[in-house]
Design a protein around this motif. Structure first.
Motif, short mmCIF file in Angstrom:
data_model
loop_
_atom_site.label_atom_id
_atom_site.label_comp_id
_atom_site.label_asym_id
_atom_site.label_seq_id
_atom_site.Cartn_x
_atom_site.Cartn_y
_atom_site.Cartn_z
N TYR A 22 -15.59 -21.12 17.47
CA TYR A 22 -15.10 -20.21 18.51
C TYR A 22 -15.72 -18.82 18.41
O TYR A 22 -16.18 -18.27 19.41
CB TYR A 22 -13.58 -20.13 18.48
N GLN A 26 -19.54 -16.98 21.76
CA GLN A 26 -19.94 -15.76 22.44
C GLN A 26 -21.13 -15.10 21.74
O GLN A 26 -21.99 -14.50 22.41
CB GLN A 26 -18.77 -14.78 22.53
N SER A 69 -20.26 -11.55 29.65
CA SER A 69 -18.89 -11.67 30.17
C SER A 69 -18.86 -12.52 31.43
O SER A 69 -17.93 -13.31 31.64
CB SER A 69 -18.30 -10.28 30.45
N SER A 72 -19.12 -16.12 30.45
CA SER A 72 -17.81 -16.58 30.00
C SER A 72 -16.92 -16.92 31.18
O SER A 72 -16.18 -17.92 31.16
CB SER A 72 -17.16 -15.51 29.12
N ASP A 76 -15.36 -20.64 32.03
CA ASP A 76 -13.91 -20.85 32.15
C ASP A 76 -13.54 -21.45 33.50
O ASP A 76 -12.69 -22.35 33.58
CB ASP A 76 -13.16 -19.53 31.95
N THR A 272 -3.99 -14.19 26.03
CA THR A 272 -5.27 -14.90 26.03
C THR A 272 -6.38 -14.06 26.62
O THR A 272 -7.50 -14.04 26.12
CB THR A 272 -5.14 -16.23 26.80
N GLY A 273 -6.07 -13.36 27.72
CA GLY A 273 -7.08 -12.52 28.35
C GLY A 273 -7.60 -11.44 27.43
O GLY A 273 -8.82 -11.20 27.36
N SER A 276 -9.75 -13.00 24.54
CA SER A 276 -11.05 -13.55 24.96
C SER A 276 -12.15 -12.50 24.98
O SER A 276 -13.33 -12.85 24.95
CB SER A 276 -10.91 -14.19 26.34
N THR A 393 -4.78 -19.69 30.31
CA THR A 393 -5.90 -19.55 29.39
C THR A 393 -7.23 -19.40 30.12
O THR A 393 -7.97 -18.43 29.92
CB THR A 393 -5.96 -20.75 28.43
N ASN A 394 -7.51 -20.36 31.00
CA ASN A 394 -8.78 -20.31 31.74
C ASN A 394 -8.79 -19.21 32.78
O ASN A 394 -9.80 -18.52 32.95
CB ASN A 394 -9.05 -21.66 32.40
N SER A 397 -9.08 -15.74 31.00
CA SER A 397 -10.43 -15.51 30.48
C SER A 397 -11.39 -15.16 31.61
O SER A 397 -12.22 -14.25 31.47
CB SER A 397 -10.92 -16.75 29.73
N SER A 401 -12.79 -11.44 31.99
CA SER A 401 -14.24 -11.36 31.84
C SER A 401 -14.86 -10.60 33.01
O SER A 401 -15.76 -9.77 32.83
CB SER A 401 -14.85 -12.75 31.74
#
Length: 462
Positions: A22, A26, A69, A72, A76, A272-273, A276, A393-394, A397, A401
């Motif tokens: 993980y 990135q 970003s 990412s 996501d 989560t945001g 990430s 989560t998705n 992110s 991002s």
């Protein structure tokens, strides 16, 4: 060979294998984009900070930050829709055909994902193939799918409400403990061997985990396999189960459950945001952390799973569940606020201290939701929770991002200021829940049993 009812080894190995790569994902994308945008190799040194090497490339560094970003965000978004659908279907389906399918399928997806990274890294393929790999792996579910299955598995095994809360907190603690070990080792692993060996090692662990889940883990829900259900009939049962979860029972139960799920979603979205964007924030000026420092930072961050478990255990002896959740939410708010103004390595490590209870609300909220539904509804409940967790989560992110790409040039810490402000939403929702559901013990027992389900030994909302 008789199977075992231990879900913790699967969570532990999954956390170790996932957090081994993980922090690298990135970094790998960042270095590949650096090479493409600047036409120069990424500056690697033994120094703790590499800003001294990048002063003349400040504008290029901003471009790389934006590109990374946005990459990412695309990754996501590509995995969000299939993962949401598969999560909802699989975890709901576990009520009819057992919990193991919700664990095995995501492990297959994780193995595909890590092997894809290994192939792209080893053969130096186009980095945007990783977006396709995210989409394919999402067809098997994701981390929310597996955790939804694991928490349903735990709910099947636990009778007592307090035992259920602590067992779910143990699952979260296992994630933090093994993720911390993996994060520390990953920085040195990358520094010594490059990207290929960590990706290969992670693939091996996922393969071993898959074998354990298939051949060793025992099923908690014994289903009569002679009962054959057609595809359409099975889908109809899933839809009816989700509908009955919210339509069945008293109106109080319905609103309590809805408020708990929305509170869980909003807190997961914020937490989560913010997480990430941590790696990109650390790679950027003025921190410019090396891979070793990023590994240490990730390890310290994952230690909050352990401190949160200790907090749940100790606070549950003297505080109601809502008070424990409040402490965790304030922990998230304060840590994000401090991160926005962290400009030195020492400060960046210190912001992890107020975050030590940030994970506490999640097992508490899961346990509170689990206690207001019957055992036959656990899979449907955790399917909805996993669906919302996957969406948060998705979605978080992708949203964070995009905002980070737009604000990194003038205020890299803006994204964390935004996150701390958004923490007011779950805090307010929990306050509404407290006011709405101020029932005594007897009324709470009635809430649990009004729709015909068994009453728990503890209040549904402490």
């Amino acid at each position: 060979m008789k199977g075992l009812y231990f879900i913790e080894p699967i969570v532990a190995i999954y956390a170790f294998a996932s957090f081994m790569i993980y922090p690298l994902v990135q970094q790998y994308v960042y270095r590949r984009l650096w090479l493409e945008i600047t036409n120069s190799s990424y500056p690697v040194s033994d120094n703790t900070s590499q800003c001294g090497n990048n002063i003349s490339h400040s504008r290029q560094q901003d471009e790389v930050q934006k590109a990374a970003s946005l990459f990412s965000m695309y990754s996501d978004l590509s995995s969000m829709i299939p993962s949401l659908i598969v999560t909802l279907l699989l975890v709901s389906y576990s009520d009819q055909r057992g919990r193991k399918v919700t664990i095995i399928m995501p492990l297959i997806g994780s193995l595909i994902y890590t092997l894809s990274f290994l192939a792209v890294s080893f053969f130096e393929l186009n980095v945007y193939l990783l977006i396709a790999a995210s989409f394919v792996s999402a067809l098997f579910g994701g981390v929310a799918t597996m955790l939804g299955g694991c928490f349903s598995y735990v709910a099947d095994l636990c009778e007592d409400g307090k035992q259920k809360t602590l067992r779910m907190a143990v699952v979260d603690m296992m994630i933090g403990l093994l993720a911390g070990v993996a994060s520390i080792s990953t920085g040195y692993f990358l520094h010594t061997t490059g990207f290929n060996w960590p990706f290969f090692t992670s693939s091996i662990f996922h393969a071993v985990n898959l074998l354990y889940a298939v051949f060793v883990l025992e099923e908690t829900r014994v289903i009569d396999r002679s009962e054959t259900v057609g595809c359409c009939r099975a889908m109809q049962k899933l839809v009816c189960g989700i509908y009955n979860l919210f339509a069945g029972g008293s109106s109080q139960r319905k609103w309590v459950l809805l408020l708990l799920i929305v509170t869980f979603f909003s807190l997961s979205f914020v937490n989560t945001g913010g997480l990430s964007m941590i790696t990109l924030y650390e790679l950027n000026e003025p921190l410019c952390w090396s891979e070793i420092l990023i590994g240490y930072g990730a390890a310290v961050s994952t230690s909050i799973f352990i401190t949160s478990f200790v907090g749940v255990y100790l606070f549950s002896l003297c505080l109601p569940n809502i008070a424990i959740a409040y402490i965790g939410m304030l922990s998230v708010l304060i840590s994000m606020l401090m991160t926005a103004f962290a400009k030195t390595t020492l400060m960046m490590f210190l912001v992890r201290i107020p975050a030590m209870f940030a994970i506490m609300p999640f097992p508490v909220l899961r346990s509170m939701m689990s206690k207001v539904v019957s055992k036959s509804e656990q899979g449907v409940l955790f399917a909805c929770v996993a669906f919302m967790e996957n969406l948060s989560t998705n979605g978080a992110s992708a949203v964070f991002s995009r905002i980070y790409a737009a604000t990194v040039a003038w205020c890299p810490g803006f994204i964390f200021l935004l996150g701390s402000g958004l923490c007011i939403i779950p805090i307010s929702l929990l306050g509404i829940l407290r006011c709405f559901h101020s029932l005594d013990s007897n009324d709470t027992q009635a809430l649990l049993s009004e729709d015909g389900t068994e009453a728990s030994d503890e209040p549904a909302v402490a």
